[in-house]
Design a protein around this motif. Sequence first.
Motif, PDB file in Angstrom:
ATOM      1  N   LEU A 250       0.824  -1.206   0.000  1.00 31.52           N
ATOM      2  CA  LEU A 250       0.000   0.000   0.000  1.00 31.52           C
ATOM      3  C   LEU A 250       0.861   1.261   0.000  1.00 31.52           C
ATOM      4  O   LEU A 250       0.532   2.248  -0.658  1.00 31.52           O
ATOM      5  N   LYS A 251       1.950   1.207   0.724  1.00 30.14           N
ATOM      6  CA  LYS A 251       2.885   2.342   0.713  1.00 30.14           C
ATOM      7  C   LYS A 251       3.447   2.575  -0.672  1.00 30.14           C
ATOM      8  O   LYS A 251       3.689   3.716  -1.098  1.00 30.14           O
ATOM      9  N   VAL A 298       0.789  13.239   0.070  1.00 28.57           N
ATOM     10  CA  VAL A 298       0.136  11.925   0.026  1.00 28.57           C
ATOM     11  C   VAL A 298       0.656  11.041   1.158  1.00 28.57           C
ATOM     12  O   VAL A 298      -0.126  10.404   1.889  1.00 28.57           O
ATOM     13  N   MET A 299       1.977  11.006   1.331  1.00 32.94           N
ATOM     14  CA  MET A 299       2.556  10.145   2.362  1.00 32.94           C
ATOM     15  C   MET A 299       2.258  10.673   3.764  1.00 32.94           C
ATOM     16  O   MET A 299       1.958   9.893   4.680  1.00 32.94           O
ATOM     17  N   SER A 302      -1.323  10.012   4.570  1.00 29.83           N
ATOM     18  CA  SER A 302      -1.497   8.568   4.764  1.00 29.83           C
ATOM     19  C   SER A 302      -1.086   8.161   6.172  1.00 29.83           C
ATOM     20  O   SER A 302      -1.729   7.310   6.802  1.00 29.83           O
ATOM     21  N   ALA A 306      -4.131   6.847   8.601  1.00 28.15           N
ATOM     22  CA  ALA A 306      -3.959   5.416   8.317  1.00 28.15           C
ATOM     23  C   ALA A 306      -5.045   4.557   8.948  1.00 28.15           C
ATOM     24  O   ALA A 306      -5.587   3.645   8.302  1.00 28.15           O
ATOM     25  N   LEU A 309      -8.451   4.858   7.256  1.00 30.02           N
ATOM     26  CA  LEU A 309      -8.258   4.367   5.893  1.00 30.02           C
ATOM     27  C   LEU A 309      -8.266   2.848   5.856  1.00 30.02           C
ATOM     28  O   LEU A 309      -8.961   2.228   5.034  1.00 30.02           O
ATOM     29  N   GLN A 326       2.478   3.134   8.695  1.00 33.73           N
ATOM     30  CA  GLN A 326       2.871   4.494   9.046  1.00 33.73           C
ATOM     31  C   GLN A 326       4.393   4.665   9.031  1.00 33.73           C
ATOM     32  O   GLN A 326       4.911   5.663   8.532  1.00 33.73           O
ATOM     33  N   CYS A 329       5.801   4.584   5.424  1.00 36.69           N
ATOM     34  CA  CYS A 329       5.547   5.800   4.641  1.00 36.69           C
ATOM     35  C   CYS A 329       6.725   6.773   4.720  1.00 36.69           C
ATOM     36  O   CYS A 329       7.000   7.509   3.768  1.00 36.69           O
ATOM     37  N   LEU A 446     -11.678  10.836   7.426  1.00 32.95           N
ATOM     38  CA  LEU A 446     -10.855  10.711   6.221  1.00 32.95           C
ATOM     39  C   LEU A 446     -11.081  11.903   5.281  1.00 32.95           C
ATOM     40  O   LEU A 446     -10.124  12.525   4.800  1.00 32.95           O
ATOM     41  N   GLY A 450      -8.451  14.999   5.249  1.00 25.77           N
ATOM     42  CA  GLY A 450      -7.750  15.090   3.969  1.00 25.77           C
ATOM     43  C   GLY A 450      -7.955  16.432   3.286  1.00 25.77           C
ATOM     44  O   GLY A 450      -7.001  17.039   2.785  1.00 25.77           O
TER      45      GLY A 450
END
Length: 479
Positions: A250-251, A298-299, A302, A306, A309, A326, A329, A446, A450
């Motif tokens: 996913l990372k 994005v990272m 995330s 996390a 998500l 985490q 990332c 989320l 975001g």
Amino acid sequence: MSLKTRTLHGFFWSLTQQFGVQITMILVTVFLARILEPADFGLIGMLAVFMALGNSLIDAGMTSSLIRTKDADQRDYSTVFFINLAVGLLVYLAMFLSAGLISQFFNQPALESIIKVYCLTFLIYPFSAVQRTRLVKKMDFKTEMKVTIPSTIVGGIFGLVLAIQGFGVWALVGMNLAQNLLLSIQFWIYSKWRPSWVVDWERFKYHFGFGAKLTIAGVINSVFSNIYHLVIGKFFPVTQLGYYAKADSLKQIPVKNISNTLSKVTFPMFSEIQDDNEKLKIAYKRIMQQVLFWLTPVMVFSIVLAEPLFRIVLTEKWLPAVPYFQILCFIGLMFPIHSYNLNILKVKGRSDLYLKLEIIKKSLTVLGIVVALPFGIFALLWTQVILNLVAFGINSFYSGRFIGYNVWRQIRDIFPIFLVGAIAGFACWLVKDLIQNVPFLDWIKLIAGGLMGVCIYFLISWGAKTEPFVDFRTIILKR
């Protein structure tokens, strides 16, 4: 068409391909993760180091040599094609014969038959490696997109059907084989190139002379990039490897989309200006800043978001993978910097130095694993972060000397991006933390977190007129 125009076109189509592939894979992965168990992904994760090692041996660095060779002809391409086929067969035979030993090493009897089938990709990949290389050399990423996206979609559907029918881990095996087979077939259909029945040993010596050191470096890098799969698979339960493998994959989604897209475009572009250090420095700086400008938020978001998500996308059973994700990332943020620094060494023909640096860095990795292993899996992960920072210093020191762009100047140019990302991440965390006891809690956290993070990030970038923001507005948008 000018180099600048070809690079922009190449970036657009390569990015379209990456996003198409990754969106498909995200959807497939979400459904597979809901159907299959973490242990199924753990079994495939045990093969990561062997797959990476085999692919490095098959390529032998010769496709990189083809890209940087300005006058490569039919004899060059045909020679590399047949050598790749021969090495692919040898690698598959080695894996087939070693399958029993590998399964014993991990104490997973089911792994033996999985290896014998999964590794058939070593026989498939060489049939299209040169066709793909020719497209990259010409920056024809539009054709590559036409090939890659349908193969990913059809292969993903095939894997989902197998999972629904109860085939377990074999759904992942079938999906991988279907995708690679369709890729190879389509590259032959779309490519106008066909090999001649010739192997020119002088051309082989030339390409292998450049590629051999890259191969050794690639083998070392392949082993050590996946060594944590090996160590976790050996010393921890297979379920924990499943959590780690899923978190790592996913990372890689944003990293591959943004960083690998530009890396694929920049190597042939760097190769064309390899003799002009000033142009190389300017191109390198702009590309590195642009990649980090988009990858950083994005990272960071995330990391902050996390937990909701994972709960929304993968369900509660995958929540133990959140802290793995985490930490990983942070490593994802460093990947593009490593990649572009090493590309400088390759286009300058310094595969010898490339190899030396890989040996130094991997020696440090072994030391780090030995020290961290007794303290558990999280010690291993944080050691990975520290080693990546050390690797950045080593890579940028040497590549910077070739183009007059030293470590401190690189840090100075990327620090503002990380600072803005940290401020936006803090704003995202505040919003997420304030939201409590509302319907659809995870979705609200989320979306609200975001949106706040994105707004703060771009407002600060616009107000401070950061270099990558100005570059994007004046170069990309005007195009």
